[in-house]
Each structure stands twice: as structure tokens, then as C-alpha cells.
Scaffold this active site. Structure first.
Site, short mmCIF file in Angstrom:
data_model
loop_
_atom_site.label_atom_id
_atom_site.label_comp_id
_atom_site.label_asym_id
_atom_site.label_seq_id
_atom_site.Cartn_x
_atom_site.Cartn_y
_atom_site.Cartn_z
N LYS A 105 0.87 -1.18 0.00
CA LYS A 105 0.00 0.00 0.00
C LYS A 105 0.90 1.22 0.00
CE LYS A 105 -4.57 0.72 0.51
NZ LYS A 105 -5.72 -0.04 0.06
N GLY B 78 -23.64 3.76 5.11
CA GLY B 78 -22.81 4.28 4.01
C GLY B 78 -23.33 3.85 2.66
N GLY C 131 -22.18 4.85 -0.44
CA GLY C 131 -21.24 5.30 -1.47
C GLY C 131 -21.20 4.30 -2.59
N ASN C 132 -20.03 4.18 -3.19
CA ASN C 132 -19.87 3.31 -4.33
C ASN C 132 -20.24 1.86 -4.00
OD1 ASN C 132 -19.23 3.04 -6.94
ND2 ASN C 132 -17.03 3.29 -6.69
N VAL C 133 -19.82 1.39 -2.84
CA VAL C 133 -20.12 0.01 -2.45
C VAL C 133 -21.56 -0.09 -1.93
CG1 VAL C 133 -19.49 -1.88 -0.89
CG2 VAL C 133 -17.69 -0.47 -1.92
P1 NAD Z 1 -17.39 6.06 -0.86
O1 NAD Z 1 -16.51 7.18 -0.48
O2 NAD Z 1 -17.92 5.95 -2.24
O3 NAD Z 1 -18.65 5.99 0.12
C1 NAD Z 1 -18.59 6.15 1.49
C2 NAD Z 1 -19.96 6.62 1.93
O4 NAD Z 1 -20.01 6.63 3.34
C3 NAD Z 1 -20.30 8.03 1.47
O5 NAD Z 1 -21.57 8.02 0.85
C4 NAD Z 1 -20.30 8.84 2.75
O6 NAD Z 1 -21.23 9.91 2.72
C5 NAD Z 1 -20.69 7.78 3.76
N1 NAD Z 1 -20.31 8.08 5.13
C6 NAD Z 1 -19.22 8.72 5.60
N2 NAD Z 1 -19.25 8.79 6.93
C7 NAD Z 1 -20.38 8.17 7.32
C8 NAD Z 1 -20.99 7.91 8.57
N3 NAD Z 1 -20.43 8.31 9.72
N4 NAD Z 1 -22.16 7.25 8.60
C9 NAD Z 1 -22.75 6.85 7.46
N5 NAD Z 1 -22.24 7.10 6.24
C10 NAD Z 1 -21.06 7.73 6.18
O7 NAD Z 1 -16.55 4.73 -0.48
P2 NAD Z 1 -16.77 3.28 -1.05
O8 NAD Z 1 -15.90 3.09 -2.24
O9 NAD Z 1 -18.22 2.98 -1.14
O10 NAD Z 1 -16.12 2.42 0.11
C11 NAD Z 1 -16.83 2.20 1.32
C12 NAD Z 1 -15.99 1.35 2.25
O11 NAD Z 1 -15.66 0.12 1.61
C13 NAD Z 1 -14.65 1.98 2.65
O12 NAD Z 1 -14.34 1.55 3.96
C14 NAD Z 1 -13.67 1.35 1.67
O13 NAD Z 1 -12.35 1.35 2.19
C15 NAD Z 1 -14.25 -0.04 1.57
N6 NAD Z 1 -13.89 -0.73 0.33
C16 NAD Z 1 -14.25 -0.22 -0.87
C17 NAD Z 1 -13.92 -0.90 -2.03
C18 NAD Z 1 -14.35 -0.38 -3.38
O14 NAD Z 1 -14.31 -1.15 -4.34
N7 NAD Z 1 -14.77 0.86 -3.52
C19 NAD Z 1 -13.22 -2.11 -1.96
C20 NAD Z 1 -12.88 -2.64 -0.70
C21 NAD Z 1 -13.22 -1.93 0.43
#
Ligand code: NAD
Length: 392
Positions: free
Chosen positions: A109, A208, A210-212
Site C-alpha cells: 500500500k 454508508g 457510497g460506491n459500495v
Molecule cells: P465512498 O466514499 O464511495 O462511500 C462512502 C460513503 O459513506 C459516502 O456516501 C459517505 O457519505 C458515507 N459516510 C461517511 N461517513 C459516514 C458515517 N459516519 N455514517 C454513514 N455514512 C457515512 O466509499 P466506497 O468506495 O463505497 O467504500 C466504502 C468502504 O468500503 C470503505 O471503507 C472502503 O475502504 C471499503 N472498500 C471499498 C472498495 C471499493 O471497491 N470501492 C473495496 C474494498 C473496500
């Protein structure tokens, strides 16, 4: 994602403005690379470059199974030590995630100490790329928090050892793949808890969107689940709640809401001494990284009768997707599909191992990863192939 998308546009604008103005992005001139001796890690490099004001760390934890693969986090860390701690923790996590997913990569990383909204310049990304290039492929970088696919495109101008670029030869957005893996993991948890993996009528709370989380919501909706949402962005929460007929709860209530399965998809460290007594779910299965504040909290969950799907197992879908672009035949989204679906079987095996050994699921998953590393199970035999060029 709104913010990240905006950042991507800004970086792109910035780069094309420089190119249009005829300004050449000169290669970094004063790259300083210092090796930090850290026990248990193969290589930890502190990188500085004066002209671009770059300070970065590349941590390679273990390459027994293949070259280290892991994203580049761009964050305004309060101190160098805080950044180092993050890089060490995250790179070790990647070793375990890759070992379990059997992708034939090791754990690495990198972090760039900078505010992605203000200090992320093409020069800085190029200098970082030049540092990655010095490792000759023993570390491959990718997008992560604060670092977009557009940023990776800039890094590509300095090194080929980068994946997840925004063009056809690359694997693209990992979110839907991660979410599908989480969905399959939730099905495996349901099977363990209820004897059936049908999610029809099960209540699932997502922290949350977001993307996931938003992709997961879509898959769960069509599987018949009743959904509860909470996201820091109230407009997004409302929009998605209307689309999927979900209930919403305030941010401070999502972890204690009564549900069958809680899917944390936002923050790390949410399973800790403070939150533990308040969970009212039968399982925790979500995509967020580093959900356990400490590994021992997995045992506390077990004692409370809550099934835990280890995060580095359930959220490996994005890794499986991105690593597929380095295969000899090039990337096609159907290649990682079956592997992501197998997260179901992998978790089922981990629940069984944990039950037989009376360990937590976290300990069982870590032991399985250690075993694979020790015996070279899933070790890469062919070198990764980089199909992209700096142009696309
Ligand atoms: P993202 O930034 O697209 O979404 C995160 C979401 O969480 C946002 O909508 C944000 O508004 C919300 N958020 C922030 N603080 C919050 C809180 N206190 N309560 C509720 N919601 C809150 O991120 P992502 O890509 O969806 O990733 C989400 C998690 O999954 C992260 O921990 C990331 O490390 C992990 N992850 C993501 C991927 C991937 O493919 N994107 C892969 C493995 C792990």
C-alpha cells in the site's frame, strides 16, 4: 463519490491545461528514497521530492505469493508517523486479503501526505509514479481514498506499474464488484444463520451509501430484502430510500438498529468497546475496511452470538476485479465474476473452521491466510501483463 468525481475532473482539467499551455511536465529531479527498517515488512520506503513537495510512503508487507498490489491513499495526515502507521496497517491487510482471494499477489500500500482537494498536483503524482517505477514491479499501485482513476492515469505517465485506469483496457470501477462480493457474503451469512440464503423479507441495515453501499442496496432490493439506510449525505440517503422503499435512521442509530444483518460500508473501527453492547443484529457483513477496532473484538462479537464476516474476505471483489486486468488475455468483466461469487463459499468455509476451532471468524480467516502464505497456495507463476500504455 460526488467529491471524488469532482477531484477527478479537477486533476484532469489541471493536467490538460498544462499540456494545452505547452508546458511539459518535467520528470521529478530530486527524488529521495529512504529505506525505513520496519520489522515484519519486506520494504518500507519514505519518498520525498522537493520540486513537487511530495512526501509519500510505499509499504511492501509480503510478496511470497506475488508482487505487492494495493492502492495509493492521498490524505492530509496530521504527522508522518500517522501516515506510516496507516501504510503499514493497510499493506499488511492487503497481504491477507490477496492470500484469501488467491489472486497471486502480495500485500502493499502507499500513502501520499497531501490534501486531495488542494495539494494534489500532476507533478506530485508524476514524482510518486517515478518512485513506484524504481521498484520495477514489486509494487503495483491503484486508486484508493483520495486517489481517483484519473490520478492513476497521470501516475501511468511515469510508471506502467499501476492498475485501475479509466480506459477500456483497464478494469474500471471496482465498486460494483466489491458490492457483489458483499452481497454474496450476506447470502452466506443468511445461510449460516437461517439455513437458507434467501434474503426475501430479511432486514438489512446499510451504513454508508457510497460506491459500495449504493450498489449493494440495489442487489439487496432485487433479492427481496427490507432495507434500512444511513449516510452522512442526507440528500443521497433520501433519494436512495425513495428508490428502494428503505427506512432511514440518523447516523448515530444505524449501528444499534434492530435488523437481521448489519452491512457497514463506510468507516473503519466501528466494532469497538463502545459500539459492541449496542448491536441488535444477528450478523455483521459489510464492505468497509478494518471494521474491527482490534482483532479481539471479533471474539467479543462471537460471545454476543453475532456472526462476523471478516472484512478482508467479504470485500475482496474489487481486488479480484482489478487483478484480472493483469492476466495475459487482458481484461473482460466476465473473468472475475465467478471468482467474486465464490466469496460465498470462502466465507462458508471460514464459518465452519471457526466453529470447529472455537475461534472467532477473524482468527479463522487470518489462520487460513497464514497457511496459504506458508505453503505458497495461490502463488503467482506467470508475471503480470500490463496491457495499457500511457495513452490508453
Ligand atoms: P465512498 O466514499 O464511495 O462511500 C462512502 C460513503 O459513506 C459516502 O456516501 C459517505 O457519505 C458515507 N459516510 C461517511 N461517513 C459516514 C458515517 N459516519 N455514517 C454513514 N455514512 C457515512 O466509499 P466506497 O468506495 O463505497 O467504500 C466504502 C468502504 O468500503 C470503505 O471503507 C472502503 O475502504 C471499503 N472498500 C471499498 C472498495 C471499493 O471497491 N470501492 C473495496 C474494498 C473496500
Amino acid at each position: 463519490m460526488q467529491v471524488l468525481d469532482q477531484e477527478a475532473v479537477d486533476a484532469k482539467k489541471c493536467l490538460s491545461a498544462l499540456i494545452q499551455e505547452g508546458k511539459k511536465l518535467s520528470p521529478p529531479q530530486q527524488l529521495q528514497i529512504e529505506r525505513l527498517p520496519i520489522k515484519g515488512y519486506e520494504q518500507v520506503l519514505k519518498i520525498t521530492e522537493e520540486k513537487s513537495k511530495l512526501t509519500a510512503i510505499i509499504a511492501i508487507h509480503d510478496t511470497t505469493l506475488g508482487p505487492a498490489l494495493g492502492g495509493t491513499r492521498i490524505q492530509p495526515y496530521a504527522s508522518f508517523n500517522e501516515a506510516l502507521e496507516d501504510a503499514l496497517r493497510l499493506s499488511k491487510g492487503m497481504t491477507y486479503k490477496s492470500a484469501i482471494a488467491e489472486v497471486g499477489y502480495g500485500g502493499g500500500k502507499s500513502v501520499i501526505i497531501a490534501d486531495p482537494k488542494q495539494d494534489k498536483t500532476p507533478e506530485k503524482l508524476l514524482a510518486f509514479g517515478a518512485a513506484v517505477d524504481t521498484l520495477k514491479g514489486s509494487y503495483i499501485c491503484a486508486e484508493d481514498v483520495g486517489c481517483t482513476p484519473e490520478d492513476c492515469k497521470i501516475v501511468r505517465r511515469a510508471t506502467k506499474y499501476v492498475v485501475g485506469l479509466p480506459h477500456a483496457k483497464s478494469s474500471g470501477d471496482p465498486g460494483p464488484f466489491t458490492a457483489w462480493g458483499v452481497f454474496r457474503g450476506i447470502q452466506s451469512a443468511a445461510k449460516k444463520l437461517f439455513g437458507t440464503d434467501s434474503l426475501e423479507g430479511r432486514t438489512i441495515a446499510i451504513q454508508g451509501l457510497g460506491n459500495v453501499g449504493s450498489n449493494l442496496a440495489e442487489y439487496l432490493f432485487w433479492a427481496g430484502a427490507d432495507l434500512i439506510f444511513s449516510d452522512a449525505d442526507p440528500i443521497k440517503t433520501q433519494r436512495l430510500a425513495i428508490r428502494y422503499g428503505a427506512k432511514t435512521v440518523p447516523l448515530d442509530q444505524i449501528l444499534s438498529v434492530e435488523c437481521d444483518i448489519l452491512a457497514p460500508c463506510a468507516l473503519g473501527g466501528i466494532i469497538n468497546d463502545q459500539t459492541l453492547p449496542h448491536f441488535r443484529c444477528k450478523a455483521i457483513a459489510g464492505g468497509a475496511n478494518n471494521q474491527l477496532y482490534r482483532d479481539m473484538h471479533a471474539l467479543a462479537l462471537k460471545e454476543r452470538g453475532i456472526l462476523y464476516a471478516p472484512d478482508f474476505v467479504i470485500n475482496a471483489g474489487g481486488l479480484l476485479n482489478v487483478s484480472a486486468e493483469l492476466e495475459e488475455m487482458g481484461y473482460h468483466p466476465s473473468y472475475p465474476r465467478a471468482k467474486v461469487s465464490k466469496i460465498y463459499d470462502c466465507l462458508t468455509a471460514i464459518y465452519e473452521i471457526a466453529e470447529k476451532s472455537s475461534d472467532s471468524t477473524q482468527t479463522a480467516a487470518l489462520s487460513l491466510a497464514d497457511y496459504r502464505i506458508k505453503y505458497g497456495i495461490g502463488k503467482r507463476l506467470l508475471s503480470p501483463v500490463f496491457h495499457h500504455s500511457a495513452e490508453g
